[in-house]
Design an enzyme around this catalytic site. Structure first.
Site, PDB file in Angstrom:
ATOM      1  N   CYS A  99      -0.317  33.022  12.381  1.00 49.61           N
ATOM      2  CA  CYS A  99       0.070  33.534  13.686  1.00 49.61           C
ATOM      3  C   CYS A  99       0.369  32.345  14.585  1.00 49.61           C
ATOM      4  CB  CYS A  99      -1.044  34.373  14.268  1.00 49.61           C
ATOM      5  SG  CYS A  99      -1.448  35.738  13.205  1.00 49.61           S
TER       6      CYS A  99
ATOM      7  N   TYR B 111       6.014  17.313  12.655  1.00 48.95           N
ATOM      8  CA  TYR B 111       7.157  16.490  13.045  1.00 48.95           C
ATOM      9  C   TYR B 111       8.481  16.938  12.439  1.00 48.95           C
ATOM     10  CZ  TYR B 111       4.205  13.841   9.676  1.00 48.95           C
ATOM     11  OH  TYR B 111       3.343  13.473   8.684  1.00 48.95           O
TER      12      TYR B 111
ATOM     13  N   ARG C 113       3.582  19.533   7.728  1.00 45.96           N
ATOM     14  CA  ARG C 113       4.492  18.461   8.133  1.00 45.96           C
ATOM     15  C   ARG C 113       5.693  18.946   8.949  1.00 45.96           C
ATOM     16  NH1 ARG C 113       7.019  15.591   4.964  1.00 45.96           N
ATOM     17  NH2 ARG C 113       6.922  13.663   6.158  1.00 45.96           N
TER      18      ARG C 113
ATOM     19  N   GLY D  49       1.815   4.963  -0.426  1.00 43.09           N
ATOM     20  CA  GLY D  49       1.144   6.253  -0.582  1.00 43.09           C
ATOM     21  C   GLY D  49       2.192   7.272  -0.980  1.00 43.09           C
TER      22      GLY D  49
ATOM     23  N   GLU E  91       0.821  -1.223   0.000  1.00 42.47           N
ATOM     24  CA  GLU E  91       0.000   0.000   0.000  1.00 42.47           C
ATOM     25  C   GLU E  91       0.845   1.257   0.000  1.00 42.47           C
ATOM     26  OE1 GLU E  91      -3.324  -1.484   3.109  1.00 42.47           O
ATOM     27  OE2 GLU E  91      -1.427  -0.823   3.957  1.00 42.47           O
TER      28      GLU E  91
ATOM     29  N   TYR F  19       0.773  13.954   1.571  1.00 41.91           N
ATOM     30  CA  TYR F  19       0.489  14.500   2.901  1.00 41.91           C
ATOM     31  C   TYR F  19       0.621  16.018   2.972  1.00 41.91           C
ATOM     32  CZ  TYR F  19       0.882   9.551   3.891  1.00 41.91           C
ATOM     33  OH  TYR F  19       0.713   8.194   3.853  1.00 41.91           O
TER      34      TYR F  19
END
Ligand SMILES: *Cc1c(COP(=O)(O)O)cnc(C)c1O
Length: 431
Positions: A361, A334, A330, A292, A290, A390
């Site tokens: 802000c 992280y 992203r 992605g 799978e 993502y």
């Protein structure tokens, strides 16, 4: 450059799939998601061909919709022979609206509601990837009510901890996804599933994590699942027809990341699977993967217009952009690293050290820290690479920033595939 569909043209501008990024920004506005369809198709073919070669013709890659879900992606992956993963009724609805057959969908999700399950069964979803006993019970009931035998894969965890970011590890024992083999709980899960009258257990699913470059966890996972299937076969007579080994192969965000040899990796996993099957005297199941990120990430570039630079004396330089965490959260989530270019000045030395900050802000609204690009002037086009996965699917309207438009490039032609949100769109559900 990071990928070979990116070049520099005679004006000293970045070109994506042969098209001038500065001209694209002028024509469609910024922020702008740019997707190179030819790259997506090449990635699909890499998976389809390698999986057929090493796992046999019954095997197939599924595109993990969550990486990039919009109507326009489905005809592309379908025409390349991919099935798809979906994790919510919203993704099912989008894929169905795009004409993708529900029979080729695998429905994931750690907490599918009763309504989700009813919707999935009524749409004729090919396989439910059942996460837990609660879901199994409801699914059996719904299938009986709708008079269907529902194919399923059971989601198991193998206790593996791939060396990657904590936030995207999912295959460990202590995980909210699936049922662990190590604790013995998988046995009850499998036995219960086999006893459900309206459920046909085709096999198992497991997913180790994301952005993985090492092969150990995939190879070990394959062996653990085959050994487990062999044991369940002895104890219950269950036959493993399908094995879904998840997604998660890593992509190149910066020069530090390697370019992964996907067919090589698939060949290696196949060797381990075959070895385990021989050892356990089992037939090879049909294998599903799978991917992605590794299907769409490197096809994407996000273009922004910079508001110019700001120097905080003695500390650092900031380059501001007209997007940020709303179109790409992203880094905020992280600290994901990206390659950033000044698309307007590709001929100039990339020697301006800076941090690229978004428009919200929120002090975490950054795209990259302490990188070097050609010193920009207000109005230059800033390109962030490897944003196909993502980004759009995680975008928000924080600070009431409308979501960007998206274009797809194919054969040197660009077309609009997602319209830019309007201010009216922002308030359309508000009474
Ligand atoms: C996120 C996810 C994928 C896709 O992972 P990538 O890292 O994008 O390849 C596949 N399967 C499951 C179950 C997932 O949760």
């Amino acid at each position: 450059m990071l990928y070979n569909n990116l070049t520099v043209n005679e004006k000293g501008h970045l070109a994506i799939g042969g098209l001038d990024a500065v001209e694209l920004a002028a024509e469609y506005g910024t922020p702008l998601y740019v997707l190179d369809e030819d790259v997506i198709r090449a990635n699909c073919r890499t998976y389809v061909n390698a999986m057929h070669e090493y796992f046999g013709p019954e095997s197939a890659p599924l595109f993990a919709s969550k990486a990039l879900c919009f109507k326009g992606i489905y005809p592309v992956v379908q025409s390349e022979g991919m099935c798809v993963d979906v994790v919510s009724p919203g993704e099912i609805f989008t894929a169905v609206a795009a004409g993708f057959p529900a029979s080729k969908m695998f429905f994931h999700g750690t907490n599918k509601t009763d309504a989700d399950i009813e919707y999935g069964v009524s749409q004729g979803i090919g396989y439910f990837v059942v996460d837990n006993l609660n879901e199994l019970e409801v699914l059996n009931k719904v299938a009986s009510e709708q008079g269907v035998i529902q194919n399923v894969l059971l989601r198991l965890t193998c206790g593996l901890d791939p060396h990657t970011l904590e936030a995207i590890n999912t295959g460990k024992v202590d995980s909210q996804f699936g049922v662990p083999i190590d604790t013995g709980q998988a046995d009850e899960f499998v036995r219960t599933a086999l006893s459900c009258e309206y459920i046909e257990v085709a096999g198992f699913h497991s997913h180790v994590g994301s952005q993985i470059f090492e092969s150990d966890s995939f190879n070990r996972q394959a062996e653990i699942l085959i050994e487990y299937a062999a044991r369940m076969n002895k104890e219950t007579g269950f036959e493993l027809k399908a094995l879904n080994i998840g997604g998660g192969l890593g992509v190149r965000y910066t020069e530090k990341d390697p370019l992964l040899d996907i067919p090589g990796r698939i060949a290696e996993i196949a060797e381990h699977l075959k070895g385990a099957c021989e050892k356990c005297d089992m037939d090879m199941p049909a294998v599903f993967m799978e991917p992605g990120r590794s299907v769409v990430a490197n096809a994407g570039v996000t273009l922004y217009t910079t508001g110019g630079t700001k120097e905080v004396k003695g500390y650092r330089n900031y380059v501001t952009i007209d997007g940020g965490m709303t179109d790409n959260p992203r880094f905020a989530l992280y600290k994901a690293e990206y390659t950033v270019l000044n698309a307007s000045r590709m001929g100039e030395a990339a020697d301006y050290e800076c941090t690229v900050a978004g428009r919200c802000c929120e002090s975490g609204d950054r795209i990259a820290e302490d990188i070097k690009i050609a010193e920009p002037e207000r109005g230059d086009v800033i390109a962030v690479l490897t944003t196909g996965a993502y980004n759009y699917s995680m975008a928000s309207n924080y600070n009431r920033v409308p979501r960007p438009a998206m274009i797809m490039i194919s054969d040197g032609e660009a077309r609009l595939v997602v319209r830019r949100e309007s201010y009216e769109d922002l308030i359309k559900n508000e009474i």
